[in-house]
Design a protein around this motif. Structure first.
Motif, mmCIF file in Angstrom:
data_model
loop_
_atom_site.group_PDB
_atom_site.id
_atom_site.type_symbol
_atom_site.label_atom_id
_atom_site.label_comp_id
_atom_site.label_asym_id
_atom_site.label_seq_id
_atom_site.Cartn_x
_atom_site.Cartn_y
_atom_site.Cartn_z
ATOM 1 N N ALA A 27 83.967 -9.992 60.505
ATOM 2 C CA ALA A 27 84.677 -11.020 61.279
ATOM 3 C C ALA A 27 85.013 -12.244 60.446
ATOM 4 C CB ALA A 27 83.839 -11.435 62.485
ATOM 5 N N LEU A 28 84.268 -12.495 59.358
ATOM 6 C CA LEU A 28 84.427 -13.725 58.589
ATOM 7 C C LEU A 28 84.875 -13.429 57.168
ATOM 8 C CD1 LEU A 28 81.125 -15.582 59.601
ATOM 9 C CD2 LEU A 28 83.360 -15.708 60.721
ATOM 10 N N THR A 29 85.716 -14.316 56.643
ATOM 11 C CA THR A 29 86.033 -14.321 55.220
ATOM 12 C C THR A 29 85.610 -15.665 54.643
ATOM 13 O OG1 THR A 29 88.292 -15.094 55.651
ATOM 14 C CG2 THR A 29 87.955 -12.724 55.436
ATOM 15 N N VAL A 30 85.257 -15.647 53.371
ATOM 16 C CA VAL A 30 84.664 -16.815 52.731
ATOM 17 C C VAL A 30 85.390 -17.121 51.426
ATOM 18 C CG1 VAL A 30 82.600 -17.582 51.494
ATOM 19 C CG2 VAL A 30 82.376 -16.559 53.749
ATOM 20 N N ALA A 31 85.650 -18.382 51.176
ATOM 21 C CA ALA A 31 86.210 -18.823 49.896
ATOM 22 C C ALA A 31 85.528 -20.121 49.496
ATOM 23 C CB ALA A 31 87.724 -19.015 49.991
ATOM 24 N N GLN A 32 84.909 -20.128 48.324
ATOM 25 C CA GLN A 32 84.153 -21.303 47.901
ATOM 26 C C GLN A 32 84.822 -21.993 46.722
ATOM 27 O OE1 GLN A 32 80.569 -18.972 46.854
ATOM 28 N NE2 GLN A 32 80.719 -19.837 44.803
ATOM 29 N N ARG A 33 84.584 -23.302 46.621
ATOM 30 C CA ARG A 33 85.069 -24.048 45.466
ATOM 31 C C ARG A 33 84.020 -25.088 45.089
ATOM 32 N NH1 ARG A 33 87.689 -26.415 49.880
ATOM 33 N NH2 ARG A 33 87.731 -28.708 49.902
ATOM 34 N N PRO A 34 83.838 -25.334 43.795
ATOM 35 C CA PRO A 34 82.856 -26.331 43.373
ATOM 36 C C PRO A 34 83.250 -27.722 43.863
ATOM 37 C CG PRO A 34 83.546 -24.947 41.536
ATOM 38 C CD PRO A 34 84.492 -24.675 42.659
ATOM 39 N N ALA A 35 82.228 -28.521 44.191
ATOM 40 C CA ALA A 35 82.473 -29.899 44.636
ATOM 41 C C ALA A 35 81.517 -30.843 43.923
ATOM 42 C CB ALA A 35 82.282 -30.001 46.146
ATOM 43 N N GLY A 36 81.264 -30.558 42.651
ATOM 44 C CA GLY A 36 80.305 -31.332 41.882
ATOM 45 C C GLY A 36 79.152 -30.456 41.462
ATOM 46 N N GLU A 37 78.304 -30.958 40.602
ATOM 47 C CA GLU A 37 77.185 -30.169 40.106
ATOM 48 C C GLU A 37 76.228 -29.812 41.239
ATOM 49 O OE1 GLU A 37 73.676 -30.358 36.689
ATOM 50 O OE2 GLU A 37 75.142 -31.984 36.886
ATOM 51 N N GLY A 38 75.982 -28.508 41.392
ATOM 52 C CA GLY A 38 75.067 -28.042 42.422
ATOM 53 C C GLY A 38 75.563 -28.239 43.835
ATOM 54 N N ARG A 39 76.869 -28.324 44.014
ATOM 55 C CA ARG A 39 77.433 -28.555 45.351
ATOM 56 C C ARG A 39 78.734 -27.767 45.490
ATOM 57 N NH1 ARG A 39 76.493 -32.679 49.057
ATOM 58 N NH2 ARG A 39 75.067 -33.595 47.522
ATOM 59 N N TRP A 40 78.942 -27.186 46.669
ATOM 60 C CA TRP A 40 80.141 -26.405 46.932
ATOM 61 C C TRP A 40 80.686 -26.723 48.322
ATOM 62 C CZ3 TRP A 40 75.720 -24.763 44.753
ATOM 63 C CH2 TRP A 40 75.789 -24.174 43.474
ATOM 64 N N LEU A 41 82.000 -26.627 48.473
ATOM 65 C CA LEU A 41 82.649 -26.616 49.771
ATOM 66 C C LEU A 41 83.151 -25.202 50.004
ATOM 67 C CD1 LEU A 41 84.648 -29.962 49.744
ATOM 68 C CD2 LEU A 41 82.524 -29.454 50.982
ATOM 69 N N VAL A 42 82.737 -24.625 51.109
ATOM 70 C CA VAL A 42 83.049 -23.224 51.376
ATOM 71 C C VAL A 42 83.884 -23.137 52.648
ATOM 72 C CG1 VAL A 42 82.117 -20.908 51.695
ATOM 73 C CG2 VAL A 42 80.830 -22.594 50.346
ATOM 74 N N GLY A 43 85.057 -22.568 52.517
ATOM 75 C CA GLY A 43 85.894 -22.331 53.681
ATOM 76 C C GLY A 43 85.549 -20.991 54.309
ATOM 77 N N VAL A 44 85.300 -20.993 55.591
ATOM 78 C CA VAL A 44 84.964 -19.768 56.330
ATOM 79 C C VAL A 44 85.998 -19.597 57.436
ATOM 80 C CG1 VAL A 44 83.217 -18.541 57.668
ATOM 81 C CG2 VAL A 44 82.509 -20.115 55.832
ATOM 82 N N VAL A 45 86.662 -18.454 57.464
ATOM 83 C CA VAL A 45 87.708 -18.191 58.441
ATOM 84 C C VAL A 45 87.339 -16.972 59.267
ATOM 85 C CG1 VAL A 45 90.159 -17.658 58.787
ATOM 86 C CG2 VAL A 45 89.464 -19.190 56.932
ATOM 87 N N HIS A 46 87.427 -17.129 60.582
ATOM 88 C CA HIS A 46 87.168 -16.029 61.517
ATOM 89 C C HIS A 46 88.452 -15.236 61.709
ATOM 90 C CE1 HIS A 46 85.971 -13.924 65.195
ATOM 91 N NE2 HIS A 46 84.719 -14.303 64.958
ATOM 92 N N GLU A 47 88.323 -13.956 61.988
ATOM 93 C CA GLU A 47 89.497 -13.123 62.200
ATOM 94 C C GLU A 47 90.321 -13.578 63.406
ATOM 95 O OE1 GLU A 47 88.087 -9.167 62.755
ATOM 96 O OE2 GLU A 47 86.785 -9.668 64.457
ATOM 97 N N ASP A 48 89.736 -14.375 64.332
ATOM 98 C CA ASP A 48 90.492 -14.870 65.484
ATOM 99 C C ASP A 48 91.213 -16.191 65.191
ATOM 100 O OD1 ASP A 48 88.549 -16.862 65.565
ATOM 101 O OD2 ASP A 48 87.590 -16.138 67.405
ATOM 102 N N GLY A 49 91.121 -16.687 63.942
ATOM 103 C CA GLY A 49 91.827 -17.900 63.552
ATOM 104 C C GLY A 49 90.960 -19.144 63.449
ATOM 105 N N ARG A 50 89.778 -19.133 64.002
ATOM 106 C CA ARG A 50 88.895 -20.284 63.856
ATOM 107 C C ARG A 50 88.511 -20.457 62.388
ATOM 108 N NH1 ARG A 50 84.004 -19.098 67.600
ATOM 109 N NH2 ARG A 50 84.666 -16.933 67.182
ATOM 110 N N ALA A 51 88.236 -21.696 62.014
ATOM 111 C CA ALA A 51 87.894 -21.966 60.611
ATOM 112 C C ALA A 51 86.867 -23.084 60.530
ATOM 113 C CB ALA A 51 89.141 -22.331 59.819
ATOM 114 N N TRP A 52 86.057 -23.023 59.482
ATOM 115 C CA TRP A 52 85.011 -24.022 59.245
ATOM 116 C C TRP A 52 85.013 -24.403 57.771
ATOM 117 C CZ3 TRP A 52 84.649 -19.715 62.186
ATOM 118 C CH2 TRP A 52 84.187 -19.831 63.500
ATOM 119 N N GLU A 53 84.561 -25.614 57.497
ATOM 120 C CA GLU A 53 84.250 -26.023 56.140
ATOM 121 C C GLU A 53 82.749 -26.277 56.084
ATOM 122 O OE1 GLU A 53 86.495 -28.780 53.108
ATOM 123 O OE2 GLU A 53 85.191 -30.023 54.366
#
Length: 301
Positions: A240-266
């Motif tokens: 149901a979920l797809t994930v895409a991460q990107r670095p946001a500083g040392e030891g820190r990441w912002l990860v985008g999570v998208v649901h197959e129904d269109g909902r999304a989270w950071e």
């Protein structure tokens, strides 16, 4: 008797985001005893084991040995070795089965392609139910033998799923640990009852957050974000979920999570250290293992 697993449990160390990372698993049947570094310490030719490990390096492929549950006294060499190759990237998972007379034949595989999800026509498609891989290598960590072998034996006796013992899944202190194919979710601190629940859920295309260590097809920040969103949204469907991460500083990441129904989270993930110090494996000095902490979950769509 104090073990790394009992101490980890007593410290309530989180299971989430502790799964070994691998886009593809190459699993080779090898009967008989295994050493701590099984690819070079078993009845498998040590030179072949080292060559397989070298071929897999940097490709996303993880090589491990498997055997059927039961007693493993020294035995005659295996005439034919069953081989399971599984790609664990969400939405593109597959499992292929084959057999080789000589494990050196596997060196002819294109490991980079396997890691990217191209099986190259190896073997045949697996058409059965879930495959359970239980870590049981007591030479690597006694917890895997003390806790993993009885679990593998009970699951095999129950007959609900295909069960193998495996040399190494990482995270000995979370024993008994189990990786389940085709989806590649790892689980820890299982009982026979919870393991059977996990296998039943897998057969229905679901996962069980309570004992999940993460999906091996994602790096650890992605595993942490996946788990956090699943808990927040009450979502258990494996793809149901797809994930895409990107670095946001040392030891820190912002990860985008998208649901197959269109909902999304950071999801904001921060690497921390587990305190107080504890051994990551029996016999090792106490340390502060890395952990992935979720600092924030923000729904953006």
């Amino acid at each position: 008797m104090s073990t790394c697993a009992t101490l980890s449990r007593e410290l309530s160390e989180p299971l989430a985001a502790t799964a070994a990372t691998a886009t593809t698993w190459l699993l080779l049947e090898q009967n008989g005893p295994w050493g701590a570094k099984a690819l070079g310490e078993s009845h498998l030719d040590a030179a072949v084991g080292r060559a397989l490990e070298a071929a897999a390096a940097g490709t996303g492929v993880r090589v491990a040995l498997i055997r059927r549950p039961g007693r493993h006294a020294d035995c005659l060499p295996t005439a034919r070795h069953e081989v399971v190759v599984a790609h664990a990237v969400p939405g593109r998972s597959w499992v292929r089965r084959g057999a080789v007379a000589d494990p050196a034949e596997l060196l002819e595989l294109d490991f980079a392609a396997l890691g990217a999800g191209d099986h190259g026509g190896f073997g045949a498609e697996h058409v059965g139910g879930p495959i359970a891989l239980v870590c049981t290598n007591g030479r690597r960590d006694r917890c895997c033998a003390l806790l993993g072998r009885p679990l593998a034996a009970e699951l095999a006796a129950a007959g609900h799923s295909e069960v193998w013992e495996v040399t190494h899944l990482g995270g000995h202190r979370f024993s008994p640990t189990m990786l389940v194919l085709p989806y590649g979710y790892a689980y820890g601190r299982l009982t026979a009852e919870s393991a059977k629940e996990v296998l039943a859920a897998t057969a229905a295309g679901q996962m069980v957050p309570e004992w999940s260590r993460g999906r091996s097809g994602w790096d650890r920040p992605g595993q942490a974000a996946d788990h956090a969103v699943r808990v927040a949204a009450g979502e258990t469907a494996v793809d149901a979920l797809t994930v895409a991460q990107r670095p946001a500083g040392e030891g820190r990441w912002l990860v985008g999570v998208v649901h197959e129904d269109g909902r999304a989270w950071e999801v904001e993930v921060v690497e921390g250290a587990s305190e107080p110090a504890r051994p990551e494996s029996c016999g090792k000095a106490a340390g502060t293992p890395s952990r992935m902490d979720v600092a924030a979950v923000r729904q953006v769509a």
